[in-house]
Design an enzyme around this catalytic site. Sequence first.
Site, mmCIF file in Angstrom:
data_model
loop_
_atom_site.group_PDB
_atom_site.id
_atom_site.type_symbol
_atom_site.label_atom_id
_atom_site.label_comp_id
_atom_site.label_asym_id
_atom_site.label_seq_id
_atom_site.Cartn_x
_atom_site.Cartn_y
_atom_site.Cartn_z
ATOM 1 N N LYS A 71 0.819 -1.218 0.000
ATOM 2 C CA LYS A 71 0.000 0.000 0.000
ATOM 3 C C LYS A 71 0.856 1.273 0.000
ATOM 4 O O LYS A 71 0.637 2.178 -0.799
ATOM 5 C CB LYS A 71 -0.933 -0.027 1.213
ATOM 6 C CG LYS A 71 -1.880 1.132 1.320
ATOM 7 C CD LYS A 71 -2.852 0.952 2.455
ATOM 8 C CE LYS A 71 -2.225 0.960 3.818
ATOM 9 N NZ LYS A 71 -1.670 -0.309 4.302
ATOM 10 N N THR A 73 4.057 1.473 -0.776
ATOM 11 C CA THR A 73 4.819 1.445 -2.022
ATOM 12 C C THR A 73 3.986 1.985 -3.180
ATOM 13 O O THR A 73 4.466 2.774 -4.005
ATOM 14 C CB THR A 73 5.282 0.009 -2.327
ATOM 15 O OG1 THR A 73 6.073 -0.459 -1.228
ATOM 16 C CG2 THR A 73 6.076 -0.068 -3.613
ATOM 17 N N ARG A 94 2.400 8.442 6.858
ATOM 18 C CA ARG A 94 2.656 8.299 8.292
ATOM 19 C C ARG A 94 4.127 8.005 8.562
ATOM 20 O O ARG A 94 4.828 7.468 7.720
ATOM 21 C CB ARG A 94 1.816 7.147 8.867
ATOM 22 C CG ARG A 94 0.319 7.399 8.863
ATOM 23 C CD ARG A 94 -0.429 6.153 9.274
ATOM 24 N NE ARG A 94 -0.189 5.054 8.346
ATOM 25 C CZ ARG A 94 -0.306 3.773 8.662
ATOM 26 N NH1 ARG A 94 -0.644 3.415 9.882
ATOM 27 N NH2 ARG A 94 -0.078 2.845 7.758
ATOM 28 N N LYS A 105 7.128 -6.682 10.968
ATOM 29 C CA LYS A 105 6.544 -6.049 9.782
ATOM 30 C C LYS A 105 7.568 -5.241 8.983
ATOM 31 O O LYS A 105 7.478 -5.123 7.769
ATOM 32 C CB LYS A 105 5.378 -5.156 10.207
ATOM 33 C CG LYS A 105 4.672 -4.452 9.052
ATOM 34 C CD LYS A 105 3.495 -3.644 9.575
ATOM 35 C CE LYS A 105 2.851 -2.829 8.463
ATOM 36 N NZ LYS A 105 3.724 -1.722 8.011
ATOM 37 N N ALA A 273 -3.613 1.443 12.515
ATOM 38 C CA ALA A 273 -5.033 1.375 12.159
ATOM 39 C C ALA A 273 -5.749 0.215 12.823
ATOM 40 O O ALA A 273 -6.976 0.193 12.869
ATOM 41 C CB ALA A 273 -5.189 1.258 10.643
ATOM 42 N N PHE A 301 -3.308 -0.588 7.138
ATOM 43 C CA PHE A 301 -3.847 -1.934 7.001
ATOM 44 C C PHE A 301 -4.947 -1.988 5.944
ATOM 45 O O PHE A 301 -4.929 -1.240 4.976
ATOM 46 C CB PHE A 301 -4.294 -2.492 8.354
ATOM 47 C CG PHE A 301 -3.153 -2.731 9.304
ATOM 48 C CD1 PHE A 301 -2.083 -3.530 8.923
ATOM 49 C CD2 PHE A 301 -3.117 -2.142 10.550
ATOM 50 C CE1 PHE A 301 -1.007 -3.747 9.784
ATOM 51 C CE2 PHE A 301 -2.050 -2.362 11.422
ATOM 52 C CZ PHE A 301 -0.995 -3.166 11.038
ATOM 53 N N PHE A 381 3.552 -9.003 -9.366
ATOM 54 C CA PHE A 381 4.721 -9.820 -9.069
ATOM 55 C C PHE A 381 5.116 -10.585 -10.328
ATOM 56 O O PHE A 381 4.269 -10.876 -11.188
ATOM 57 C CB PHE A 381 4.428 -10.804 -7.935
ATOM 58 C CG PHE A 381 4.452 -10.195 -6.558
ATOM 59 C CD1 PHE A 381 5.460 -10.510 -5.665
ATOM 60 C CD2 PHE A 381 3.470 -9.293 -6.150
ATOM 61 C CE1 PHE A 381 5.486 -9.953 -4.389
ATOM 62 C CE2 PHE A 381 3.485 -8.737 -4.882
ATOM 63 C CZ PHE A 381 4.506 -9.072 -3.998
ATOM 64 N N TRP A 409 7.205 -1.035 -7.673
ATOM 65 C CA TRP A 409 8.305 -1.584 -6.875
ATOM 66 C C TRP A 409 9.535 -1.782 -7.760
ATOM 67 O O TRP A 409 10.646 -1.441 -7.370
ATOM 68 C CB TRP A 409 7.885 -2.920 -6.246
ATOM 69 C CG TRP A 409 8.882 -3.432 -5.255
ATOM 70 C CD1 TRP A 409 8.907 -3.237 -3.908
ATOM 71 C CD2 TRP A 409 10.056 -4.230 -5.547
ATOM 72 N NE1 TRP A 409 10.005 -3.846 -3.342
ATOM 73 C CE2 TRP A 409 10.726 -4.467 -4.328
ATOM 74 C CE3 TRP A 409 10.594 -4.754 -6.714
ATOM 75 C CZ2 TRP A 409 11.906 -5.206 -4.238
ATOM 76 C CZ3 TRP A 409 11.787 -5.505 -6.634
ATOM 77 C CH2 TRP A 409 12.423 -5.726 -5.410
#
Length: 557
Positions: A71, A73, A94, A105, A273, A301, A381, A409
């Site tokens: 998210k 990224t 954030r 994480k 969140a 999230f 991906f 990415w």
Amino acid sequence: MKTDIEIAQESTMEPIIDIAKKVGLYEDDIEMYGRYKAKLTEEALSKLEKRSDGKLILVTAINPTPAGEGKTTTSIGLAEAMGKRGLNAVLALREPSLGPCFGIKGGAAGGGYAQVVPMEDLNLHFTGDFHAMTSANNLLSALIDNELSHGNPHRIDSRRVVWKRCEDMNDRALRNLVVGLGTPSDGFARQEHFCITVASEIMAIFCLSENMKDLKRRLSNIIAAYDLDGNPVYASDLQAVGSMAALLKDAIKPNLIQTLEHTPAIVHGGPFANIAHGCNSIRATRCALKLGDYCITEAGFGADLGAEKFFDIKCRSTGLTPDCVVLVATVRALKYNGGVKKDELSAENLEALKKGIVNLEKHIENLKLYKVPVVVTLNRFESDTKAELDFVESFVRERGCEFALSEVWAKGGEGGLALVDSVLRKLETEKSEFTPLYPDSMPLKEKIETVAKKIYGASGVTYSSAAEKELKHLTELGMGDFPVCLAKTQYSLSDDPKKLGRPENYEINVREVYPSAGAGFVVAILGTMLTMPGLPKTPAAYSIDVDENTGKITGLF
């Protein structure tokens, strides 16, 4: 393949004064924190109020899985891609918490070629905002215990001190403890609790405050404890507000950094969140709206947590109106929701994809409840097959959403051009008619049940006797008009992390309820959710190091 930190360390950053100039800010408008990061001055923020707002784009996601969604990224890549199109986009993100950085994480600077930099600074101490919040929070705790030790003039009931200490680290041993042991001069013995800083009410207040005046008003409204008659004892009663505000004076100024492609990024505040409201500060969002023609922000999230709270808490509190929502998913995560094990996600599996895509379907339905245009993007991906990608695209378009593949990415802004085009088409063809999920006047229990049934898909809600009693008590204290902040697992639409996909015919359990009176909402803890996480068996901290010759940090992700 290069790691995120290697990509970030090999990048060439522009001086932050040059980033500021891109959006019409100059040397007197910023306070430098080294060469590559700065804070905006209060004078600059006042000048920005005269500018008109850009478009507000929220980036959210399906429920997170070990397969990854991307998210942050995607948010960064979308902003970089807008720059490639010659558009003036500014990010509002954030700040990362140290807990996930050293836990499981990882950080929150994006990934690959869609990152904000300096990556190490951001993921560690940055400009000290979280330390300031931790200090302000624990100052109030110290004043409470000082009150108890010096005659207790406000007649605080030591069994009903509701203010928790905090620390920005996952430390399970601090969840429940006893303080004040020893001699009488060591304090009044009582049970104490810690939460992680990002779950503290100080963090929520910080992120919802418009300015210093509003910050002090909200700090004044903090309920620290109850007296022996059951009446609230506020932070203002303990003469804590001025000194707490002094600790936060510099922290409330938004931070300016840049992406790998030199797009301006305002990074400020960082509530989780799953246990808080999950959005960057309102000051950062307003600043990005004034500085850019497009403000791209995110909510933590899945959309059942971050987006719901963005809409029902942040937008309600501030009057913000989102123009578009980008919903992020991956083929791998959808297959995981369909029952595929993590080490088998690379193999094509259309049956599992069809089974797991119901999670995406529910999030699309939820976002449409708010009457905001929706764009779905697949974070691509290498293992994704054409058949899988075609299936998801067809599924999304059948539900009236724009669709785009994202390759940010691997390619940075270049990989987000298709997403930019989809967002622009949606903005041009569909107008946001944003509407919160429930009215202020709805009773607290009905608000909880509305979120549980409409957003989570629960069949009903059960309450502990303590939660029932506290809801009644908070309503009597005048908080019945507050929005609700439901704290639950991020891994499922339900309150059970093992229920993947789109759970049905289940009940949500409200274990605990407490006020965040300064923040202006009521928190309901669902299931087994905790406000102080613990470290995993093999924490990321084991892999982080500093090279003694170069001073470079390694292992941070």
